[in-house]
Design an enzyme around this catalytic site. Sequence first.
Site, mmCIF file in Angstrom:
data_model
loop_
_atom_site.group_PDB
_atom_site.id
_atom_site.type_symbol
_atom_site.label_atom_id
_atom_site.label_comp_id
_atom_site.label_asym_id
_atom_site.label_seq_id
_atom_site.Cartn_x
_atom_site.Cartn_y
_atom_site.Cartn_z
ATOM 1 N N HIS A 78 0.826 -1.211 0.000
ATOM 2 C CA HIS A 78 0.000 0.000 0.000
ATOM 3 C C HIS A 78 0.861 1.261 0.000
ATOM 4 O O HIS A 78 0.509 2.261 -0.642
ATOM 5 C CB HIS A 78 -0.937 0.013 1.209
ATOM 6 C CG HIS A 78 -1.876 -1.147 1.255
ATOM 7 N ND1 HIS A 78 -2.654 -1.440 2.362
ATOM 8 C CD2 HIS A 78 -2.174 -2.105 0.335
ATOM 9 C CE1 HIS A 78 -3.379 -2.520 2.114
ATOM 10 N NE2 HIS A 78 -3.097 -2.934 0.896
ATOM 11 N N HIS A 260 -9.230 -1.888 -4.991
ATOM 12 C CA HIS A 260 -8.142 -2.210 -4.066
ATOM 13 C C HIS A 260 -7.209 -3.253 -4.674
ATOM 14 O O HIS A 260 -5.980 -3.178 -4.480
ATOM 15 C CB HIS A 260 -8.662 -2.708 -2.725
ATOM 16 C CG HIS A 260 -7.545 -2.950 -1.757
ATOM 17 N ND1 HIS A 260 -6.942 -1.930 -1.050
ATOM 18 C CD2 HIS A 260 -6.875 -4.092 -1.419
ATOM 19 C CE1 HIS A 260 -5.964 -2.418 -0.315
ATOM 20 N NE2 HIS A 260 -5.903 -3.732 -0.520
ATOM 21 N N ASP A 264 -3.212 -2.888 -5.205
ATOM 22 C CA ASP A 264 -2.195 -3.892 -4.885
ATOM 23 C C ASP A 264 -1.302 -4.185 -6.086
ATOM 24 O O ASP A 264 -0.087 -4.380 -5.943
ATOM 25 C CB ASP A 264 -2.851 -5.192 -4.413
ATOM 26 C CG ASP A 264 -3.319 -5.130 -2.965
ATOM 27 O OD1 ASP A 264 -2.862 -4.240 -2.223
ATOM 28 O OD2 ASP A 264 -4.140 -5.983 -2.585
ATOM 29 N N HIS A 287 -1.239 -11.268 -4.706
ATOM 30 C CA HIS A 287 0.155 -10.924 -4.455
ATOM 31 C C HIS A 287 1.130 -11.923 -5.088
ATOM 32 O O HIS A 287 2.206 -11.528 -5.548
ATOM 33 C CB HIS A 287 0.411 -10.820 -2.953
ATOM 34 C CG HIS A 287 -0.334 -9.698 -2.310
ATOM 35 N ND1 HIS A 287 -0.131 -8.383 -2.664
ATOM 36 C CD2 HIS A 287 -1.287 -9.683 -1.344
ATOM 37 C CE1 HIS A 287 -0.925 -7.609 -1.941
ATOM 38 N NE2 HIS A 287 -1.639 -8.382 -1.138
ATOM 39 N N HIS A 365 51.631 -2.444 -29.653
ATOM 40 C CA HIS A 365 50.642 -3.305 -28.997
ATOM 41 C C HIS A 365 50.150 -4.366 -29.962
ATOM 42 O O HIS A 365 49.213 -4.146 -30.729
ATOM 43 C CB HIS A 365 49.464 -2.458 -28.477
ATOM 44 C CG HIS A 365 48.633 -3.164 -27.447
ATOM 45 N ND1 HIS A 365 47.453 -3.788 -27.738
ATOM 46 C CD2 HIS A 365 48.847 -3.368 -26.120
ATOM 47 C CE1 HIS A 365 46.939 -4.321 -26.644
ATOM 48 N NE2 HIS A 365 47.777 -4.088 -25.646
#
Length: 462
Positions: A78, A260, A264, A287, A365
Site C-alpha cells: 500500500h 483495491h 495492490d 500478491h 601493442h
Amino acid sequence: MVKQKTIKTEISLTGVGLHTGKEVTMTFKPAPINNGFTFVRVDLEGKPVIEADANYVVNTQRGTNLEKLGVKIQTPEHVLAALMGCDLDNIIIELDSSELPIMDGSSKFFVEAIDAVGVLEQEATRNVYVVKEVISYVDETTGSEIIVMPHDQYCVTAMVDFGTKILGTQNATMKCIGDFKAEISDSRTFSFLHELESLLENGLIKGGDLNNAIVYVDKDISSTTMEHLKKAFGKEEITVKPNGILDNLTLHYPNEAARHKLLDVIGDLSLIGTRIQGKIIANKPGHYVNTQFAKKMSKIIKNEQRNYVPTYDLHQEPLMDIHKIMNVLPHRPPFLLIDRIIEMSESHVVGMKNVTMNENFFVGHFPEAPVMPGVLIVEAMAQTGGVLVLSTVPDPENYLTFFMKMDNVKFKQKVLPGDTLIFKCDLITPIRRGICHMQANAYANGKLVAQAELMAQIARKQ
C-alpha cells in the site's frame, strides 16, 4: 524526458501493523537520484537496508513480504502504491518494526502525507521501460494472469471474480497514473468472513479493526464466530449491513474491492524497479501472481539493458567535429582519442572514434595481431565525459581534466582496426565543483565492448 522525483522534506506517520498488531513509526525521507525505493530498519543494529525489489519477495500470504539477509519487511504494497501514485522515483522509508502501518487499509494516508510536504524534481532523467510486445505470466493453479501490452502510457485494468454471490465479478481501470490519487488511493483492503475466521485462529490481523478492513459476510455467522469477532475488534456489538458488510463501514465505491486489487497490483509491480510504459491487464490478481510477474519483468528489463546497444546516424553532421573538440579538450594527437561528439545533454554525452591501423599504439601493442589497449578505451570514454564536464564552464580552454577514480571496469570484446567505437556517458550524480561521476559504456559492431564507472575533475590551469 521526465525527470526523477523525490519529496521536499521528510515526514513521519505512526500506526499499527495489520498482522503483527505492533505500533510502528514510518518516516519518508528524500533520496538521491537512482536510489529507487528503499526500506531501512532503524530498530536493528546497523540499520540494514532492503531495496524494494521483486527478487527479495519470500512470501505472499496475506500480503507481500520481503526479506534480505534475514531482515524482513511486511506488507509494503500500500505504501509502494502511494509512492507510485504520487509519481515518485526515489524515497527512503525508515521503519522501527518489520510491518508497515495499515492505517485505514488503503494508500490514502500515505498520499496525503506526501502531498503535505510536496514533490521535488531532481536533475536526472527517469528510466522508463517501453513495452514493445505482449508479455504475460499465468498461474496455472489459480488461473490468475497478468499481461502487459504496448501503450502510450502506464495504465492498469484489474478484473476479479471472487466466486461469491455477495461480491461476484468486478472490474476497475486506472487510465493513467495521474488518476491514482482521486480514484484508487482510498480503496481499502477487504476480507471474506471465512478467511477472517482462519486468520483469527492463526493469530493474524492483530492490528485489524472494522475501520481498516472491509469484511464481506459470505456465510452465516455462528454465535461462536460472532463472539470471536467482538473480542478481536473490541466491539460490544457487530452487525451485518444489508449490503453484506460487517458493522458500519460505507463503501467508497460499488467496485471498491476491484479498485483495491488494482492498488495492490500497482504496489507490487513497483518491485520491478523500473517504470513501465504499457497497458497492464490483471485477471484475478493476487500478491503471488503480481510478484511473479514483477520478477519476470525485472529479469527481461535487466537482460535487455545488459544487451542494449544504442544506435546513432553517423552520417549526420556531428554536434562537435575534431576542431570543436580540440577547442574544448586539452588533449592533442596522438593522445586525443575521440573524433566526434554526436549528442549531448545536461546528463549525458555520446562520442565516437574510428579505429584505424595507423594508430600509434598499434606500433607496439600486438603489431602482428593489433588490439586496441583496454586502458585507452577507458581513456577515450573519460575524454568523452570530459567534454560534458567542460561544457559547464565558459572558458574550457583554461582547464585540464584529471582522473579521480574508476570502478567496475569490464572489457567484453576486442576492438580491432576498422572498428567504429561509440562512447556513451551518463551522469550518476549531478556535476558539482567540476567533479563528474558517470557510467561510461563503449560499443562496437553492435556489442558492448567495455564499461566503467568513472570520476574525473576539471581544474584551472596553473
